[in-house]
Design an enzyme around this catalytic site. Structure first.
Site, PDB file in Angstrom:
ATOM      1  N   GLN A 190       4.364   0.074  10.236  1.00 48.90           N
ATOM      2  CA  GLN A 190       4.886  -1.259   9.947  1.00 48.90           C
ATOM      3  C   GLN A 190       5.604  -1.791  11.187  1.00 48.90           C
ATOM      4  O   GLN A 190       6.485  -1.120  11.723  1.00 48.90           O
ATOM      5  CB  GLN A 190       5.849  -1.214   8.764  1.00 48.90           C
ATOM      6  CG  GLN A 190       5.215  -0.786   7.460  1.00 48.90           C
ATOM      7  CD  GLN A 190       4.359  -1.872   6.825  1.00 48.90           C
ATOM      8  OE1 GLN A 190       4.368  -3.020   7.252  1.00 48.90           O
ATOM      9  NE2 GLN A 190       3.602  -1.510   5.808  1.00 48.90           N
ATOM     10  N   TYR A 218      -4.131   4.458  -0.264  1.00 47.87           N
ATOM     11  CA  TYR A 218      -3.826   3.944   1.088  1.00 47.87           C
ATOM     12  C   TYR A 218      -2.411   4.359   1.510  1.00 47.87           C
ATOM     13  O   TYR A 218      -1.603   3.528   1.917  1.00 47.87           O
ATOM     14  CB  TYR A 218      -3.935   2.410   1.150  1.00 47.87           C
ATOM     15  CG  TYR A 218      -5.086   1.797   0.404  1.00 47.87           C
ATOM     16  CD1 TYR A 218      -6.342   1.686   0.991  1.00 47.87           C
ATOM     17  CD2 TYR A 218      -4.923   1.306  -0.886  1.00 47.87           C
ATOM     18  CE1 TYR A 218      -7.401   1.106   0.304  1.00 47.87           C
ATOM     19  CE2 TYR A 218      -5.971   0.727  -1.581  1.00 47.87           C
ATOM     20  CZ  TYR A 218      -7.208   0.629  -0.977  1.00 47.87           C
ATOM     21  OH  TYR A 218      -8.249   0.050  -1.661  1.00 47.87           O
ATOM     22  N   ASN A 223       4.664   6.272   4.303  1.00 40.91           N
ATOM     23  CA  ASN A 223       5.734   5.282   4.426  1.00 40.91           C
ATOM     24  C   ASN A 223       6.395   4.989   3.084  1.00 40.91           C
ATOM     25  O   ASN A 223       7.617   5.115   2.934  1.00 40.91           O
ATOM     26  CB  ASN A 223       5.161   4.004   5.040  1.00 40.91           C
ATOM     27  CG  ASN A 223       6.208   2.966   5.340  1.00 40.91           C
ATOM     28  OD1 ASN A 223       7.220   3.258   5.965  1.00 40.91           O
ATOM     29  ND2 ASN A 223       5.971   1.733   4.903  1.00 40.91           N
ATOM     30  N   GLU A 239      -5.618   8.911   1.313  1.00 42.68           N
ATOM     31  CA  GLU A 239      -5.678   8.210   2.601  1.00 42.68           C
ATOM     32  C   GLU A 239      -6.944   8.673   3.318  1.00 42.68           C
ATOM     33  O   GLU A 239      -7.289   9.850   3.278  1.00 42.68           O
ATOM     34  CB  GLU A 239      -4.438   8.514   3.441  1.00 42.68           C
ATOM     35  CG  GLU A 239      -4.479   8.063   4.887  1.00 42.68           C
ATOM     36  CD  GLU A 239      -4.697   6.566   5.048  1.00 42.68           C
ATOM     37  OE1 GLU A 239      -5.544   6.181   5.876  1.00 42.68           O
ATOM     38  OE2 GLU A 239      -4.022   5.792   4.341  1.00 42.68           O
ATOM     39  N   ASP A 299      -1.311  -0.336  -1.408  1.00 43.84           N
ATOM     40  CA  ASP A 299      -0.959  -1.130  -0.226  1.00 43.84           C
ATOM     41  C   ASP A 299      -2.230  -1.256   0.610  1.00 43.84           C
ATOM     42  O   ASP A 299      -2.360  -0.631   1.661  1.00 43.84           O
ATOM     43  CB  ASP A 299       0.165  -0.437   0.552  1.00 43.84           C
ATOM     44  CG  ASP A 299       0.594  -1.220   1.792  1.00 43.84           C
ATOM     45  OD1 ASP A 299       0.180  -2.391   1.934  1.00 43.84           O
ATOM     46  OD2 ASP A 299       1.315  -0.652   2.629  1.00 43.84           O
ATOM     47  N   CYS A 324      -0.616  -7.536   2.353  1.00 43.08           N
ATOM     48  CA  CYS A 324      -0.424  -8.198   3.644  1.00 43.08           C
ATOM     49  C   CYS A 324      -1.285  -9.448   3.753  1.00 43.08           C
ATOM     50  O   CYS A 324      -1.346 -10.073   4.816  1.00 43.08           O
ATOM     51  CB  CYS A 324      -0.737  -7.235   4.794  1.00 43.08           C
ATOM     52  SG  CYS A 324      -2.433  -6.610   4.791  1.00 43.08           S
ATOM     53  N   GLU A 358       4.127 -11.113   3.761  1.00 43.21           N
ATOM     54  CA  GLU A 358       3.847  -9.918   2.963  1.00 43.21           C
ATOM     55  C   GLU A 358       4.391 -10.145   1.554  1.00 43.21           C
ATOM     56  O   GLU A 358       5.445 -10.759   1.384  1.00 43.21           O
ATOM     57  CB  GLU A 358       4.520  -8.711   3.601  1.00 43.21           C
ATOM     58  CG  GLU A 358       3.938  -7.381   3.199  1.00 43.21           C
ATOM     59  CD  GLU A 358       3.131  -6.731   4.310  1.00 43.21           C
ATOM     60  OE1 GLU A 358       2.772  -5.561   4.148  1.00 43.21           O
ATOM     61  OE2 GLU A 358       2.854  -7.392   5.324  1.00 43.21           O
TER      62      GLU A 358
END
EC number: 2.1.1.-
Length: 366
Positions: A190, A218, A223, A239, A299, A324, A358
């Site tokens: 990020q 994801y 994070n 992921e 995400d 996003c 976002e």
């Protein structure tokens, strides 16, 4: 080099608030059909918020300089300061270029410089060249690393030279607790750390009383995974990037998160596994039937959720969606709101002075 017009970007509080309000007006207009609850707005610092950036290098009369290119006529213009960059980036920019220009082997055919910094004041600089890198370069870059107290990576075609580490450690505070993250050069992180802290805190608050198990798609370097894990009995995260999976596993150990398992697979593949369409060797160590999922956290990239993953999400009582790209979020909500209602909606100004915004959404089964 053409002389650019004087850039007089306004980073005052008034200018920041004006650009944010414009984005919020558009957001409310675009999502008017959903009858949203009151939007929670999370602001960015007005300056020095961007923790990573890259600059092309221009060579003129034996001197290298940072440049960007005009969006109108594509001509280069020199960058002497970068107010949206972190304070560490702004400190390093002139120091690095002064040292590069003193050493021919560092300056010659230098094409691009990439900065990655952290709130903990660590920094990694990648120097990209249009030439092979040799022992002379390694010696000069080693001195550069010591003088600047940073990590240095050299790259050229089919070549990567790592002097020490290929990552930095970031420290983010989430609702009073500090989490440490390995951030690897070239992998996604990020860019706005202060807004990221607010996003993590928001997501953690939305799931504080949910219980059960969590599925995250994801997950990147973990994070969101790490702060969310404390709210659930168990977490299964997926992921596709091997680098990110390795970082997520490293970060879980670094933060002593023990209720997490990670599978390296895409969201499409995981949907097939959940439906029993295919068996995957990568899931042999995981028994999906043992999980009691209450919540899914997504995400996704700018393309949003594909139709199959959207339908997968509808099976869960709670959906937490970080987006996003409001356009693809809007498209996905057309499907998700058929079975779920929007309970909370948040806007995070991750990219000030751009049109990007976002969003975070909590949906619960009707």
């Amino acid at each position: 080099m053409p002389q650019p017009q004087q850039h007089t970007a306004d980073y005052s509080s008034a200018a920041y608030e004006a650009q944010l309000q414009q984005k919020l007006i558009r957001l409310n207009q675009d999502f008017a059909s959903f009858n949203l609850p009151e939007i929670s707005v999370f602001r960015s610092p007005e300056k020095h918020f961007r923790m990573r950036t890259e600059f092309r290098i221009w060579h003129e009369r034996g001197t290298a300089m940072y440049v960007m290119f005009s969006q109108t006529d594509k001509r280069p213009y020199p960058i002497r300061e970068f107010p949206i960059g972190s304070e560490r980036i702004n400190q390093l920019m002139p120091e690095l270029m002064a040292l590069v220009n003193r050493h021919e082997c560092l300056r010659h055919k230098l094409f691009q410089v990439e900065f990655l910094t952290s709130l903990s004041n660590q920094a990694l600089i990648t120097l990209v060249y249009h030439k092979p890198l040799d022992e002379e370069w390694i010696s000069a870059a080693t001195d550069l690393r010591k003088q600047l107290n940073v990590e240095i990576i050299g790259r050229s075609r089919k070549q990567k030279i790592l002097l020490e580490r290929d990552h930095i450690i970031e420290c983010l505070k989430v609702n009073g607790r500090e989490y440490r993250y390995q951030q690897v050069e070239g992998s996604f992180t990020q860019p706005n750390a202060r807004v990221c802290e607010q996003m993590l805190s928001w997501a953690q608050e939305q799931t504080r009383h949910t219980g059960g198990d969590l599925l995250e798609l994801y997950c990147g370097n973990g994070n969101f995974t790490l702060p969310l894990a404390q709210n659930f009995d168990r977490v299964l995260a997926t992921e596709i990037s091997k680098t990110s999976v390795d970082s997520a596993l490293y970060n879980s150990r670094l933060n002593q998160v023990e209720n997490l398992q990670i599978a390296r697979m895409s969201s499409e593949e995981f949907t097939q596994a959940m439906d029993g369409v295919r068996e995957f060797n990568r899931l042999k160590h995981i028994s999906l039937n043992d999980y009691r999922f209450s919540t899914i956290f997504v995400d996704p990239p700018r393309a949003g959720l594909d139709p199959a993953t959207c339908h997968l999400a509808q099976r869960f009582d709670n959906i937490v969606y970080i987006s996003c790209n409001p356009e693809t979020l809007k498209d996905n909500l057309q499907t998700l709101t058929q079975t779920h209602q929007i309970c909370t909606f948040a806007a995070f100004d991750q990219f000030p002075y751009t049109h990007h915004l976002e969003c975070g959404v909590l949906l619960q089964r009707r």
